[in-house]
Design an enzyme around this catalytic site. Structure first.
Site, PDB file in Angstrom:
ATOM      1  N   TYR A   1       8.414  54.206  33.516  1.00 23.94           N
ATOM      2  CA  TYR A   1       7.854  52.872  33.755  1.00 23.94           C
ATOM      3  C   TYR A   1       6.613  52.685  32.875  1.00 23.94           C
ATOM      4  O   TYR A   1       5.684  53.495  32.920  1.00 23.94           O
ATOM      5  CB  TYR A   1       7.495  52.662  35.237  1.00 23.94           C
ATOM      6  CG  TYR A   1       8.682  52.634  36.181  1.00 23.94           C
ATOM      7  CD1 TYR A   1      10.000  52.555  35.701  1.00 23.94           C
ATOM      8  CD2 TYR A   1       8.505  52.671  37.552  1.00 23.94           C
ATOM      9  CE1 TYR A   1      11.083  52.535  36.573  1.00 23.94           C
ATOM     10  CE2 TYR A   1       9.588  52.645  38.434  1.00 23.94           C
ATOM     11  CZ  TYR A   1      10.868  52.581  37.932  1.00 23.94           C
ATOM     12  OH  TYR A   1      11.949  52.568  38.787  1.00 23.94           O
TER      13      TYR A   1
ATOM     14  N   GLN B   1       2.386  39.242  48.878  1.00 22.51           N
ATOM     15  CA  GLN B   1       3.835  39.488  48.973  1.00 22.51           C
ATOM     16  C   GLN B   1       4.098  40.743  49.799  1.00 22.51           C
ATOM     17  O   GLN B   1       5.028  40.784  50.621  1.00 22.51           O
ATOM     18  CB  GLN B   1       4.443  39.659  47.579  1.00 22.51           C
ATOM     19  CG  GLN B   1       4.416  38.378  46.746  1.00 22.51           C
ATOM     20  CD  GLN B   1       4.902  38.614  45.322  1.00 22.51           C
ATOM     21  OE1 GLN B   1       4.908  39.743  44.835  1.00 22.51           O
ATOM     22  NE2 GLN B   1       5.286  37.551  44.646  1.00 22.51           N
TER      23      GLN B   1
ATOM     24  N   ALA C   1      16.750  41.157  45.015  1.00 22.74           N
ATOM     25  CA  ALA C   1      17.331  40.770  43.719  1.00 22.74           C
ATOM     26  C   ALA C   1      16.207  40.301  42.781  1.00 22.74           C
ATOM     27  O   ALA C   1      16.276  39.234  42.168  1.00 22.74           O
ATOM     28  CB  ALA C   1      18.414  39.715  43.881  1.00 22.74           C
TER      29      ALA C   1
ATOM     30  N   LYS D   1      12.660  31.286  45.685  1.00 24.77           N
ATOM     31  CA  LYS D   1      11.675  30.499  44.906  1.00 24.77           C
ATOM     32  C   LYS D   1      12.231  29.958  43.592  1.00 24.77           C
ATOM     33  O   LYS D   1      11.589  29.110  42.973  1.00 24.77           O
ATOM     34  CB  LYS D   1      10.421  31.321  44.660  1.00 24.77           C
ATOM     35  CG  LYS D   1      10.576  32.492  43.716  1.00 24.77           C
ATOM     36  CD  LYS D   1       9.248  33.237  43.626  1.00 24.77           C
ATOM     37  CE  LYS D   1       9.390  34.518  42.851  1.00 24.77           C
ATOM     38  NZ  LYS D   1       8.169  35.315  42.897  1.00 24.77           N
TER      39      LYS D   1
ATOM     40  N   ASN E   1       6.346  40.934  53.104  1.00 27.00           N
ATOM     41  CA  ASN E   1       7.613  41.670  53.097  1.00 27.00           C
ATOM     42  C   ASN E   1       7.699  42.754  54.171  1.00 27.00           C
ATOM     43  O   ASN E   1       8.778  43.027  54.703  1.00 27.00           O
ATOM     44  CB  ASN E   1       7.863  42.271  51.709  1.00 27.00           C
ATOM     45  CG  ASN E   1       7.903  41.185  50.634  1.00 27.00           C
ATOM     46  OD1 ASN E   1       8.090  40.010  50.934  1.00 27.00           O
ATOM     47  ND2 ASN E   1       7.710  41.571  49.385  1.00 27.00           N
TER      48      ASN E   1
HETATM   49  P1  NDP Z   1      12.416  43.406  44.537  1.00 26.13           P
HETATM   50  O1  NDP Z   1      13.806  42.921  44.608  1.00 26.13           O
HETATM   51  O2  NDP Z   1      11.668  43.675  45.790  1.00 26.13           O
HETATM   52  O3  NDP Z   1      11.601  42.358  43.638  1.00 26.13           O
HETATM   53  C1  NDP Z   1      10.200  42.385  43.643  1.00 26.13           C
HETATM   54  C2  NDP Z   1       9.668  41.161  42.932  1.00 26.13           C
HETATM   55  O4  NDP Z   1      10.035  39.975  43.660  1.00 26.13           O
HETATM   56  C3  NDP Z   1       8.141  41.185  42.939  1.00 26.13           C
HETATM   57  O5  NDP Z   1       7.613  41.930  41.878  1.00 26.13           O
HETATM   58  C4  NDP Z   1       7.819  39.702  42.883  1.00 26.13           C
HETATM   59  O6  NDP Z   1       7.966  39.263  41.539  1.00 26.13           O
HETATM   60  C5  NDP Z   1       8.926  39.092  43.743  1.00 26.13           C
HETATM   61  N1  NDP Z   1       8.529  39.011  45.155  1.00 26.13           N
HETATM   62  C6  NDP Z   1       8.254  40.034  46.005  1.00 26.13           C
HETATM   63  N2  NDP Z   1       7.938  39.583  47.225  1.00 26.13           N
HETATM   64  C7  NDP Z   1       8.035  38.241  47.172  1.00 26.13           C
HETATM   65  C8  NDP Z   1       7.851  37.221  48.122  1.00 26.13           C
HETATM   66  N3  NDP Z   1       7.516  37.524  49.368  1.00 26.13           N
HETATM   67  N4  NDP Z   1       8.040  35.943  47.738  1.00 26.13           N
HETATM   68  C9  NDP Z   1       8.397  35.650  46.467  1.00 26.13           C
HETATM   69  N5  NDP Z   1       8.581  36.563  45.504  1.00 26.13           N
HETATM   70  C10 NDP Z   1       8.410  37.861  45.856  1.00 26.13           C
HETATM   71  O7  NDP Z   1      12.363  44.774  43.793  1.00 26.13           O
HETATM   72  P2  NDP Z   1      12.106  45.270  42.272  1.00 26.13           P
HETATM   73  O8  NDP Z   1      13.116  44.700  41.365  1.00 26.13           O
HETATM   74  O9  NDP Z   1      10.671  45.070  41.949  1.00 26.13           O
HETATM   75  O10 NDP Z   1      12.369  46.803  42.458  1.00 26.13           O
HETATM   76  C11 NDP Z   1      11.625  47.514  43.435  1.00 26.13           C
HETATM   77  C12 NDP Z   1      11.450  48.944  43.059  1.00 26.13           C
HETATM   78  O11 NDP Z   1      12.722  49.575  42.969  1.00 26.13           O
HETATM   79  C13 NDP Z   1      10.825  49.219  41.706  1.00 26.13           C
HETATM   80  O12 NDP Z   1       9.436  49.079  41.695  1.00 26.13           O
HETATM   81  C14 NDP Z   1      11.252  50.632  41.474  1.00 26.13           C
HETATM   82  O13 NDP Z   1      10.439  51.511  42.220  1.00 26.13           O
HETATM   83  C15 NDP Z   1      12.650  50.620  42.016  1.00 26.13           C
HETATM   84  N6  NDP Z   1      13.678  50.404  40.950  1.00 26.13           N
HETATM   85  C16 NDP Z   1      14.479  51.461  40.646  1.00 26.13           C
HETATM   86  C17 NDP Z   1      15.421  51.360  39.669  1.00 26.13           C
HETATM   87  C18 NDP Z   1      16.260  52.545  39.368  1.00 26.13           C
HETATM   88  O14 NDP Z   1      16.978  52.535  38.368  1.00 26.13           O
HETATM   89  N7  NDP Z   1      16.210  53.582  40.147  1.00 26.13           N
HETATM   90  C19 NDP Z   1      15.626  50.129  38.904  1.00 26.13           C
HETATM   91  C20 NDP Z   1      14.768  49.058  39.326  1.00 26.13           C
HETATM   92  C21 NDP Z   1      13.844  49.195  40.330  1.00 26.13           C
HETATM   93  P3  NDP Z   1       7.184  37.981  40.930  1.00 26.13           P
HETATM   94  O15 NDP Z   1       6.071  37.610  41.875  1.00 26.13           O
HETATM   95  O16 NDP Z   1       6.728  38.444  39.601  1.00 26.13           O
HETATM   96  O17 NDP Z   1       8.237  36.919  40.821  1.00 26.13           O
END
Ligand code: NDP
Length: 337
Positions: free
Chosen positions: A55, A292, A210, A217, A296
């Protein structure tokens, strides 16, 4: 506060909402915001944190380590991963060879400011390294005390079975699988979950929202809100694009009455939904703002009644991806460079 679940067939308990820093720390958000998000997670009762060497090309581990400095180590579960290219991205700075695994753990521990990680995960399956070599390296890392448990990410059912069998032979525990899983992406249900149950592995699922799409949003036919992942040109805009489709965004809007019936926000509904699966140990959520995280975590402990689970399926219809073949399809066919 957040509930705990056992990780696989082990005695380790983790917070069922786990905080992850992909795309945010050392990338989309400044360090003070990253620290505020980690603080919000700790304040809300999250004790489990997930990162990876790759990362922000190792910088995300450093940011997380700095943000956790001063916390009681025994009160945290810190997870990281190895596989994707890091550093100068030379021929041995990638994959699951003994050389890269043994070197990468040392860099991760240094950046995270800890003597051990609770879980060390193979970030993908390395088709170019014998599985025996990788598992022997993991066994040695566990024996050295640098990692307490071992996990994998985006491995197929057969790969999980083979990995678990070797781990047993070598005397250490393979306890987790980290796949993508959400209301929209259910490809683990038919094969990965049954195989995992057989061998005592549970899921820590990524992108349960997702990537923010299930928060509702993003509106069909309208520009993405400023500051959201879909506007993040450092990486987020590209990774979220698979869901930025009007049919998907319209179906997601139609979930609003279900969330309202449960008294939840859409984001909370998305996180609560993955936690209904009893093979899921944790929803791995990301955040670009501390509010957030606070929102959550309220998904912990929610039960969604069967009739509303059915309603969700009816509303989403065929925008849901269920094909078990997607795990293998998404796997690198050669080591990435
Ligand atoms: P999420 O599906 O939880 O998406 C998180 C994103 O959604 C935030 O960064 C934010 O983005 C938005 N968000 C979060 N809460 C809210 C809310 N309450 N209202 C509106 N928008 C919100 O998960 P991620 O895609 O971030 O993945 C989570 C974790 O999974 C990663 O950090 C990592 O640790 C792991 N991961 C592992 C992978 C693997 O290959 N093993 C691949 C990908 C992730 P914003 O505000 O910018 O729109």
């Amino acid at each position: 506060m957040v509930n705990y679940r056992y990780l696989g067939n082990s005695g380790l308990k983790i917070s069922e909402i786990t905080y992850g820093n992909w795309l945010t720390h050392a990338s989309q958000v400044e360090n003070d915001v990253a620290t505020a998000c980690v603080r919000a997670a700790l304040d809300a009762g999250i004790t489990t944190f997930d990162t990876a060497d790759a990362y922000a090309n190792t910088a995300a581990e450093q940011v997380l380590g700095d943000a956790l400095k001063g916390e009681r180590r025994e009160s945290l579960e810190i997870f990281t991963k190895v596989y994707w290219p890091t550093g100068p991205k030379g021929p041995n700075d990638v994959g699951l060879s003994r050389k890269h695994v043994m070197e990468s753990i040392n860099g991760s521990l240094r950046r995270l400011g800890t003597d051990y990680v609770d879980l060390y995960q193979a970030h993908r399956y390395d088709v170019e390294t014998p599985l025996e070599e990788t598992m022997q390296a993991f066994a040695d890392i566990v024996r050295q005390g640098k990692a307490l448990y071992i996990g994998v990410s985006e491995w197929t059912a057969d790969q999980i079975r083979a990995g678990a069998a070797l781990a047993k032979e070598l005397g250490f525990q393979l306890i987790s699988s980290q796949p993508q899983y959400s209301m929209l992406w259910r490809v683990i249900e038919d094969e990965v979950v049954p195989a995992s149950k057989e061998v005592g592995v549970s899921q820590i699922v990524w992108s349960p929202m997702a990537q923010g799409v299930l928060s509702g949003k993003y509106l069909p036919g309208q520009p993405a809100p400023a500051g959201s992942r879909a506007t993040d040109e450092k990486g987020g805009a590209q990774t979220i694009s698979r869901f930025m489709d009007d049919a998907v965004l319209t179906a997601v809007q139609n979930l609003k009455p279900v969330a309202e019936e449960l008294g939840l926000s859409m984001a909370q509904l998305a996180v609560a939904w993955v936690l209904q699966n009893d093979n899921v140990a944790a929803a791995l959520v990301g955040a670009s703002r501390p509010e957030q995280v606070a929102e959550n975590v309220k998904a912990s402990g929610v039960t969604i009644p069967a009739e509303l689970l059915q309603k969700i399926d009816d509303v989403l219809g065929d925008v849901v991806v269920r094909d078990a073949g997607k795990t293998l399809e998404g796997m690198p066919k050669t080591r990435p460079v």
